[in-house]
Design a protein around this motif. Structure first.
Motif, mmCIF file in Angstrom:
data_model
loop_
_atom_site.group_PDB
_atom_site.id
_atom_site.type_symbol
_atom_site.label_atom_id
_atom_site.label_comp_id
_atom_site.label_asym_id
_atom_site.label_seq_id
_atom_site.Cartn_x
_atom_site.Cartn_y
_atom_site.Cartn_z
ATOM 1 N N ARG A 1 -13.622 97.440 -41.275
ATOM 2 C CA ARG A 1 -14.099 97.831 -39.947
ATOM 3 C C ARG A 1 -15.307 96.965 -39.593
ATOM 4 O O ARG A 1 -16.460 97.347 -39.801
ATOM 5 C CB ARG A 1 -14.457 99.314 -39.928
ATOM 6 N N ALA B 1 -4.863 99.399 -42.568
ATOM 7 C CA ALA B 1 -6.056 99.437 -41.729
ATOM 8 C C ALA B 1 -6.211 98.140 -40.951
ATOM 9 O O ALA B 1 -6.577 98.137 -39.775
ATOM 10 C CB ALA B 1 -7.288 99.693 -42.599
ATOM 11 N N ARG C 1 -1.408 105.494 -40.145
ATOM 12 C CA ARG C 1 -2.153 106.532 -40.840
ATOM 13 C C ARG C 1 -1.168 107.618 -41.241
ATOM 14 O O ARG C 1 -0.317 108.019 -40.471
ATOM 15 C CB ARG C 1 -3.237 107.131 -39.944
ATOM 16 N N VAL D 1 -11.984 99.367 -45.427
ATOM 17 C CA VAL D 1 -10.954 99.369 -44.383
ATOM 18 C C VAL D 1 -11.172 98.253 -43.358
ATOM 19 O O VAL D 1 -10.548 98.251 -42.299
ATOM 20 C CB VAL D 1 -10.893 100.738 -43.668
ATOM 21 N N ASP E 1 -11.104 107.783 -40.379
ATOM 22 C CA ASP E 1 -10.173 108.554 -41.184
ATOM 23 C C ASP E 1 -10.937 109.190 -42.331
ATOM 24 O O ASP E 1 -12.147 109.022 -42.472
ATOM 25 C CB ASP E 1 -9.044 107.670 -41.707
ATOM 26 N N TYR F 1 -17.407 101.896 -46.579
ATOM 27 C CA TYR F 1 -16.279 102.168 -45.680
ATOM 28 C C TYR F 1 -15.890 100.912 -44.905
ATOM 29 O O TYR F 1 -14.698 100.618 -44.745
ATOM 30 C CB TYR F 1 -16.653 103.294 -44.723
ATOM 31 N N ILE G 1 -5.330 105.974 -46.139
ATOM 32 C CA ILE G 1 -5.048 104.736 -45.433
ATOM 33 C C ILE G 1 -5.131 103.574 -46.411
ATOM 34 O O ILE G 1 -5.967 103.570 -47.307
ATOM 35 C CB ILE G 1 -6.032 104.539 -44.258
ATOM 36 N N THR G 2 -4.254 102.621 -46.280
ATOM 37 C CA THR G 2 -4.294 101.435 -47.129
ATOM 38 C C THR G 2 -5.085 100.340 -46.431
ATOM 39 O O THR G 2 -5.227 100.325 -45.208
ATOM 40 C CB THR G 2 -2.882 100.929 -47.414
ATOM 41 N N ILE G 3 -5.586 99.418 -47.217
ATOM 42 C CA ILE G 3 -6.364 98.326 -46.633
ATOM 43 C C ILE G 3 -5.494 97.491 -45.700
ATOM 44 O O ILE G 3 -5.895 97.118 -44.595
ATOM 45 C CB ILE G 3 -6.969 97.451 -47.747
#
Length: 575
Positions: free
Chosen positions: A222, A313, A11, A220, A330, A216, A308-310
């Motif tokens: 998640r 992440a 990050r 990223v 983030d 989101y 943040i980049t994929i």
């Protein structure tokens, strides 16, 4: 469990404005909370009940809650003696509770919004800290939100948008807790908050966080946001807060739920415009509503989107999974939240300025992160060009807003309001200039002091001095008070082309309504010599009508009262 080292993760400094070592030692959480409350208390609560209820929106919540108080009904809103379902029940409960505790007044009707506004500031402060902000940065976000024109205005209005914003913010705070520390309890709390949002304004309370969190999770990767256990816990929380009342409505008032609320109130407003707008409407609303901070919004959005980049992440998430540690959220979460609100309400056909209020908290957090990094303690060299551009854009928005205030008020002949509004705009301009100077010197402290101070002065002038002068234009309280002082209020029986619900509040009863002169003549024939409330612009047409004899009782700039009798040559029921 191994202690997480933030330096292990890819990050950038953009997601954490600067290291805690740069934080001012004098700012503790307790001090920050005290500052937030000290600033918000006068802005949100001082003179809260001085201004009359503003048509058309505020009376639609104050009057049903008043009827609920009189009838003892709390299960469903009551309007003009009938169950009514324009909005869900939560905000009516808040107004009703304030009536019960403090008596019936304009201030009590608005108290729930003011408290929601204050709680929203505290939630934003905690969310900033959850996102890795320093205490100074999280405090800056809350102060910026408190002194944003649109947020302060909504906190002093008896409307649902501030309560919706609080519930969405609280749900996002709980979600950030889940992303940081895991645990289904956080998911349960998030679902409960989103359920309360649904209990405030309907499906949009779930649609906003749903779109934001899905975006989101995809952006990223998640996956924990869509784990069955997390979704189940969130669903349970939502059902616990929202389902009981909706089930009751489905059983007891099925027609109101399906036809009035779902059909007219949600799908109807989404598909059919109630208010005329223009392209890029909400961009203008955000630019003006976030004054004096909106100049930094473009740069803050760009910077937050790059936090943040994929690929980064994915690597961070994999490393955390191996260590059994959930990665923290983030600023991209803020971008998705902000974008979801803007997208949903831009697509909807009906548009009002306060609809995008749930976008204000993420905007304030992103703007605070931008300035906290630009004016970080120990930073060497002048601020980046983006800081100067943000100040320049802010000055331009202030100037355009000032020109708009002068134009609108002069067009309507509001000379005194023009002077007060001009003084408020001058305060904002002065604050922006002084803030630009503080930016050049690299002082975050003085940047916040001068900008927040100037904004507070401007808002006191606008909300506490200018807007009460507009009362004769947006409320019927001056008319009713004049009639009461002359002992004539009991003679008012009907309205002609007037739909102001504030009449119900100030007269204590509802009136018959007519939209055509034929209806007026029929009612006048039944009750001659009684008083009617009419639009001032219709007075000439009423006076020239040969079917009635009219006598002015009260002439106001927006609403007037006339005594009507049937002309001897008139035939009841004639067109």
């Amino acid at each position: 469990m191994e202690k997480r080292n933030d330096s292990d993760y890819p990050r950038t400094v953009l997601s954490r404005p600067h290291s805690p070592s740069g934080e001012s030692p004098g700012i503790t959480v307790a001090v920050a909370v005290a500052i937030i409350i000290a600033l918000a208390a006068p802005l949100f609560f001082l003179g809260l009940g001085d201004r009359a209820l503003s048509d058309p929106d505020e009376p639609y919540y104050a009057v049903p809650a008043l009827e609920m108080l009189h009838t003892g009904s709390w299960q469903v809103p009551v309007f003009r003696g009938q169950p009514w379902f324009d909005k869900p029940i939560l905000f009516y409960w808040m107004v009703l509770a304030a009536y019960k505790c403090f008596g019936v007044s304009e201030g009590a009707a608005r108290l729930g919004s003011a408290l929601a506004g204050l709680c929203g500031l505290l939630a934003v402060f905690q969310l900033g800290r959850r996102l890795g902000f320093t205490t100074r940065g999280a405090l800056a976000a809350s102060l910026m939100l408190a002194t944003s024109l649109g947020y302060a205005l909504a906190a002093r209005a008896a409307i649902t948008d501030m309560t919706l914003t609080l519930m969405v913010t609280a749900g996002m705070l709980a979600t950030a807790g889940y992303l940081s520390h895991g645990g289904l309890g956080a998911c349960l709390l998030a679902g409960a908050a989103f359920g309360l949002a649904t209990l405030t304004k309907g499906p949009v309370g779930l649609l906003i966080p749903g779109v934001a969190l899905c975006a989101y999770a995809v952006a990223v990767r998640r996956k924990e946001l869509i784990r069955p256990a997390a979704l189940a816990a969130g669903a349970v929380g939502c059902l616990l807060t929202a389902a009981p009342w909706y089930v009751y409505m489905a059983l007891a008032h099925r027609g109101l739920l399906l036809d009035t609320f779902i059909g007219q109130g949600n799908l109807g407003r989404f598909l059919q415009p109630e208010h005329t707008t223009f392209h890029l409407y909400y961009l203008v609303v955000l630019a003006v509503g976030l004054l004096p901070w909106s100049g930094a919004l473009p740069a803050a959005l760009v910077r937050a989107s790059m936090t943040i980049t994929i690929a980064g992440a994915a690597r961070a998430a994999e490393r955390d999974r191996q260590r059994h540690l959930p990665p923290g959220p983030d600023q991209l979460l803020l971008v998705c939240w902000f974008g979801a609100v803007l997208l949903i309400f831009s697509i909807a056909a009906s548009k009002l300025p306060t609809y995008v209020l749930p976008a204000f908290p993420p905007a304030a957090l992103m703007i605070a992160a931008f300035w906290d990094r630009e004016l970080a303690p120990g930073r060497h060299g002048p601020p980046a060009r983006s800081a100067g551009a943000a100040n320049g854009i802010g000055l331009i928005i202030c100037l355009l807003s000032a020109a708009g205030v002068v134009y609108v008020t002069r067009t309507h002949g509001w000379d005194l309001v023009t002077s007060i509004g001009g003084a408020a705009c001058a305060a904002l301009l002065a604050g922006s200039i002084l803030a630009a100077i503080a930016t050049r010197s690299g002082s975050m402290k003085w940047f916040l002091i001068v900008q927040c101070g100037a904004s507070a002065v401007a808002m006191i002038l606008l909300l506490g001095v200018a807007m009460p002068r507009l009362e004769p234009y947006d409320s019927t309280r001056p008319l009713v008070r004049d009639l009461e002082s002359r002992g004539l209020s009991g003679e008012v029986i009907a309205t002609y082309k007037v739909a102001d619900v504030s009449l119900d509040y100030y007269l204590g009863r509802s009136l018959s309504s007519a939209k055509r002169m034929k209806e007026v003549r029929d009612l006048v024939a039944q009750q001659p010599g009684r008083i009617w409330v009419v639009r001032t612009e219709d007075l000439d047409a009423i006076h020239s009508d040969t079917g009635v004899i009219s006598e002015d009782v009260h002439r106001g700039p927006h609403r007037s009262a006339v005594r009507l009798s049937l002309a001897t040559t008139a035939v009841p029921g004639a067109p």
